[in-house]
Design an enzyme around this catalytic site. Structure first.
Site, PDB file in Angstrom:
ATOM      1  N   GLY A  88      -6.226  10.918  -4.946  1.00  0.00           N
ATOM      2  CA  GLY A  88      -5.338  12.082  -5.024  1.00  0.00           C
ATOM      3  C   GLY A  88      -5.773  13.002  -6.145  1.00  0.00           C
TER       4      GLY A  88
ATOM      5  N   TRP B 231      -2.698  12.821   1.854  1.00  0.00           N
ATOM      6  CA  TRP B 231      -2.421  13.156   3.258  1.00  0.00           C
ATOM      7  C   TRP B 231      -3.663  13.637   4.012  1.00  0.00           C
ATOM      8  CZ3 TRP B 231      -4.112  18.027   3.512  1.00  0.00           C
ATOM      9  CH2 TRP B 231      -4.065  18.781   2.339  1.00  0.00           C
TER      10      TRP B 231
ATOM     11  N   LYS C  54       1.251   2.801  -0.361  1.00  0.00           N
ATOM     12  CA  LYS C  54       2.169   3.940  -0.218  1.00  0.00           C
ATOM     13  C   LYS C  54       1.398   5.150   0.293  1.00  0.00           C
ATOM     14  CE  LYS C  54       3.309   7.396  -2.615  1.00  0.00           C
ATOM     15  NZ  LYS C  54       3.533   8.368  -1.526  1.00  0.00           N
ATOM     16  N   PRO C  55       1.726   5.623   1.500  1.00  0.00           N
ATOM     17  CA  PRO C  55       1.042   6.817   2.005  1.00  0.00           C
ATOM     18  C   PRO C  55       1.659   8.080   1.417  1.00  0.00           C
ATOM     19  CG  PRO C  55       2.626   6.033   3.627  1.00  0.00           C
ATOM     20  CD  PRO C  55       2.705   5.071   2.464  1.00  0.00           C
ATOM     21  N   ALA C  56       1.009   9.215   1.653  1.00  0.00           N
ATOM     22  CA  ALA C  56       1.580  10.497   1.242  1.00  0.00           C
ATOM     23  C   ALA C  56       2.763  10.824   2.163  1.00  0.00           C
ATOM     24  CB  ALA C  56       0.524  11.586   1.339  1.00  0.00           C
TER      25      ALA C  56
ATOM     26  N   GLU D 225     -10.082  23.424  -7.552  1.00  0.00           N
ATOM     27  CA  GLU D 225     -10.353  22.990  -6.186  1.00  0.00           C
ATOM     28  C   GLU D 225      -9.585  23.923  -5.238  1.00  0.00           C
ATOM     29  OE1 GLU D 225      -9.118  18.916  -5.668  1.00  0.00           O
ATOM     30  OE2 GLU D 225     -10.751  18.508  -4.292  1.00  0.00           O
TER      31      GLU D 225
ATOM     32  N   GLU E 169     -10.053   7.867  -7.119  1.00  0.00           N
ATOM     33  CA  GLU E 169     -10.860   8.875  -6.426  1.00  0.00           C
ATOM     34  C   GLU E 169     -10.078  10.174  -6.551  1.00  0.00           C
ATOM     35  OE1 GLU E 169     -12.212  11.337  -4.224  1.00  0.00           O
ATOM     36  OE2 GLU E 169     -11.873  10.152  -2.410  1.00  0.00           O
ATOM     37  N   LEU E 170     -10.541  11.044  -7.452  1.00  0.00           N
ATOM     38  CA  LEU E 170      -9.723  12.204  -7.838  1.00  0.00           C
ATOM     39  C   LEU E 170     -10.318  13.513  -7.306  1.00  0.00           C
ATOM     40  CD1 LEU E 170      -8.983  10.867 -11.439  1.00  0.00           C
ATOM     41  CD2 LEU E 170      -7.695  10.485  -9.329  1.00  0.00           C
TER      42      LEU E 170
ATOM     43  N   CYS F 152     -11.839  16.608  -0.481  1.00  0.00           N
ATOM     44  CA  CYS F 152     -12.255  16.559  -1.887  1.00  0.00           C
ATOM     45  C   CYS F 152     -13.766  16.734  -2.020  1.00  0.00           C
ATOM     46  CB  CYS F 152     -11.797  15.261  -2.536  1.00  0.00           C
ATOM     47  SG  CYS F 152     -12.296  13.823  -1.601  1.00  0.00           S
TER      48      CYS F 152
HETATM   49  P1  ADP Z   1      -2.336  16.014  -3.346  1.00  0.00           P
HETATM   50  O1  ADP Z   1      -2.508  17.229  -4.178  1.00  0.00           O
HETATM   51  O2  ADP Z   1      -3.506  15.631  -2.531  1.00  0.00           O
HETATM   52  O3  ADP Z   1      -1.035  15.936  -2.612  1.00  0.00           O
HETATM   53  P2  ADP Z   1      -1.247  14.117  -5.221  1.00  0.00           P
HETATM   54  O4  ADP Z   1      -1.979  13.499  -6.346  1.00  0.00           O
HETATM   55  O5  ADP Z   1      -0.080  14.967  -5.523  1.00  0.00           O
HETATM   56  O6  ADP Z   1      -2.379  14.873  -4.408  1.00  0.00           O
HETATM   57  O7  ADP Z   1      -0.785  13.018  -4.178  1.00  0.00           O
HETATM   58  C1  ADP Z   1      -1.562  11.924  -3.806  1.00  0.00           C
HETATM   59  C2  ADP Z   1      -0.681  10.715  -3.636  1.00  0.00           C
HETATM   60  O8  ADP Z   1      -0.063  10.428  -4.880  1.00  0.00           O
HETATM   61  C3  ADP Z   1       0.459  10.914  -2.628  1.00  0.00           C
HETATM   62  O9  ADP Z   1       0.660   9.710  -1.915  1.00  0.00           O
HETATM   63  C4  ADP Z   1       1.637  11.191  -3.531  1.00  0.00           C
HETATM   64  O10 ADP Z   1       2.871  10.838  -2.939  1.00  0.00           O
HETATM   65  C5  ADP Z   1       1.340  10.286  -4.707  1.00  0.00           C
HETATM   66  N1  ADP Z   1       2.041  10.633  -5.952  1.00  0.00           N
HETATM   67  C6  ADP Z   1       2.472  11.833  -6.362  1.00  0.00           C
HETATM   68  N2  ADP Z   1       3.114  11.736  -7.539  1.00  0.00           N
HETATM   69  C7  ADP Z   1       3.075  10.429  -7.906  1.00  0.00           C
HETATM   70  C8  ADP Z   1       3.557   9.677  -9.024  1.00  0.00           C
HETATM   71  N3  ADP Z   1       4.192  10.250 -10.032  1.00  0.00           N
HETATM   72  N4  ADP Z   1       3.342   8.339  -9.034  1.00  0.00           N
HETATM   73  C9  ADP Z   1       2.681   7.751  -8.028  1.00  0.00           C
HETATM   74  N5  ADP Z   1       2.205   8.395  -6.950  1.00  0.00           N
HETATM   75  C10 ADP Z   1       2.389   9.716  -6.884  1.00  0.00           C
END
Ligand code: ADP
Length: 490
Positions: A235, A158, A182-184, A392, A257-258, A291
């Site tokens: 994410g 997001w 798929k967006p957040a 972080e 990209e973590l 990040c």
């Molecule tokens: P943040 O801490 O930045 O929210 P996340 O890794 O939780 O990071 O989320 C980044 C993206 O990954 C979002 O679009 C979220 O919906 C998605 N996401 C979260 N859980 C899963 C999952 N189990 N499988 C696939 N995508 C996921």
């Protein structure tokens, strides 16, 4: 179509796949809210596996024709999408600010990076050269060609809800891939607004598709459907690990990209005033939710007090508020859960012995009542045992540590599991080169905090990820190399 317009009414955007707009098959919706005041921004379709499958079907169907186009023809399509973004600049930037919280000038910068990515990758894919290889055998010719990877699944976070779409979609589409994205949850309205731009630009149906809703269900379709040949994710390291494990089953290509834990090093020979300004700009960018943001600020003992005082002054003077208001330099955090996490990290640091120089609490007053605002904060004398040294922060908390020697600070900077970006401030050229080379990160800023551009490779090492977005390297992520060996009669 959505009703998001210049006014701030509640939008009801739909998912976009196969070139058309769709509600969730199950009919469910969820809401996204404005973190500055808690108001509802949009009601979003809450899709799941079935919706994702239909979107994948569309991307699979579109792939043969899209990948068969010339790179020049694909470039013309990407330029048209960029034109539409330019014509809707204010509307999209405003929606980014309403849904994510960042100040309008930052949202506009994000939009510019989106446009740059489309235009630059459109052109770069025209240079996806193969090679004619000098052959060691007579009567044979060796030729290597670059071909698109195939249908890609993309998952984005997001905090950069618009540009992140284009950091992935622009190179993928330019290379000839098709994509399901798929967006957040928190910023789905921005993504669906962008989806409209693709339709308005008359991109062929199915080339890009947007599915919103249940992350794990949609992610699982990306992992288990054999037709998805690549997953691109930005994410948390935790979810990245999960997706990497899942992708191993079908040996899918991945880009990850973590998380980051960026060290910022101010050496005794830096331009102190300029460095303080740069560190504040980096730290409070997107309210610390980046990040590449400054997580550990190492300051040489001889300039420590001056730097702490300078940062305190800038943090105190910073105008915090709704990002659409004039003069606001920092907006809210994305939600109250994010505020609670920052509160927890600050409480832990204080318990370990850190001093709060300024901030260290939520913003108070009538302007901040329903918003998830946290004050720009400066902590000094942070001990290594504090959690925010390893984790972080993702909030507007500048944590200052002391050091005395170059080797010592390099060991500290490299002593974490992450390796995304690092920043050094020094006027000594030898030191700048020496330290840049020894830092275990994918990117280093030298007296510079703006490290991103469509033209430049962005990404991390260690637990910060795999692969690069941006630059020539970003296109490679969506291309396979094929060798063609030919017998040729004399
Ligand atoms: P943040 O801490 O930045 O929210 P996340 O890794 O939780 O990071 O989320 C980044 C993206 O990954 C979002 O679009 C979220 O919906 C998605 N996401 C979260 N859980 C899963 C999952 N189990 N499988 C696939 N995508 C996921």
């Amino acid at each position: 179509m959505t009703q998001t317009g210049a006014n701030d009414s509640v939008a009801e955007p739909l998912m976009m796949y196969a070139g058309a707009f769709h509600p969730a098959i199950g009919g469910e919706t969820f809401t996204s809210t404005n973190p500055a005041d808690g108001s509802v921004v949009a009601r979003i379709p809450f899709g799941g596996a079935e919706d994702a499958k239909r979107a994948v079907d569309a991307a699979v169907e579109a792939f043969p024709a899209w990948s068969a186009l010339t790179a020049a023809a694909r470039a013309r399509h990407l330029h048209r999408v960029a034109d539409v973004l330019e014509s809707r600049r204010d509307e999209i930037a405003r929606l980014i600010t309403r849904e994510e919280g960042k100040p309008l000038h930052e949202a506009q910068g994000e939009l510019q990076l989106s446009i740059d990515s489309l235009r630059w990758y459109g052109e770069e894919a025209r240079r996806a050269y193969g090679s004619w290889i000098p052959d060691p055998l007579p009567g044979r010719r060796l030729l290597s060609v670059r071909q698109p990877v195939g249908v890609c699944g993309a998952i984005i976070p997001w905090n950069v809800p618009c540009a992140m779409i284009f950091r992935k979609a622009a190179p993928a589409l330019a290379a000839g891939c098709t994509m399901v994205l798929k967006p957040a949850e928190a910023t789905s309205a921005v993504a669906l607004k962008v989806a409209e731009a693709f339709v308005e630009a008359e991109l062929p149906a199915g080339v890009i598709n947007f599915v919103t809703g249940k992350a794990s269900a949609i992610g699982n379709v990306f992992l288990t459907d054999e037709r998805i040949r690549k997953i691109s994710f930005t994410g948390s390291t935790e979810i990245g690990r999960l997706l990497l494990k899942g992708a191993a089953e079908q040996i899918k290509r991945v880009s990850m990209e973590l998380g980051g834990n960026a060290p910022v090093i101010l050496f005794e020979d830096c331009d102190i005033e300029a460095s303080i300004r740069a560190v504040a700009a980096l730290k409070y960018l997107n309210a610390g939710q980046a990040c590449i943001g400054a997580n550990r600020i190492y300051v040489h003992d001889s300039i420590y007090d001056e730097v702490a005082e300078g940062l305190e002054k800038l943090a105190t003077a910073m105008k915090v508020g709704d990002g659409t208001a004039d003069g606001v330099r920092m907006g809210p955090l994305v939600d109250f859960k994010a505020v609670e996490k920052v509160e927890e990290l600050v409480a832990d640091a204080v318990k370990c012995g850190a001093q709060i120089r300024v901030g260290g609490c939520r913003m108070q007053g009538p302007d901040y009542e329903n918003g998830s605002f946290y004050a720009p904060t400066v902590l000094t004398d942070v001990p290594a045992s504090a959690r925010l040294n390893r984790e972080e922060i993702f909030g507007p908390v500048a944590a200052l540590y002391r050091f005395t020697a170059e080797d010592e600070v390099l060991a500290l900077a490299n002593g974490v599991e992450y390796g995304l970006s690092a920043y050094i401030f020094t006027e000594n050229m030898d030191r700048a080169i020496r330290v840049s080379e020894r830092l275990e990160t994918g990117m280093v800023g030298v007296n510079e905090i703006r490290i991103g551009a469509a033209e430049a490779p962005f990404g991390g090492v260690k637990a910060s990820g795999l692969g690069r977005e941006g630059g020539r390297e970003g296109l490679d992520e969506y291309l396979e190399t094929k060798l063609i060996a030919m017998r040729v009669k004399d």
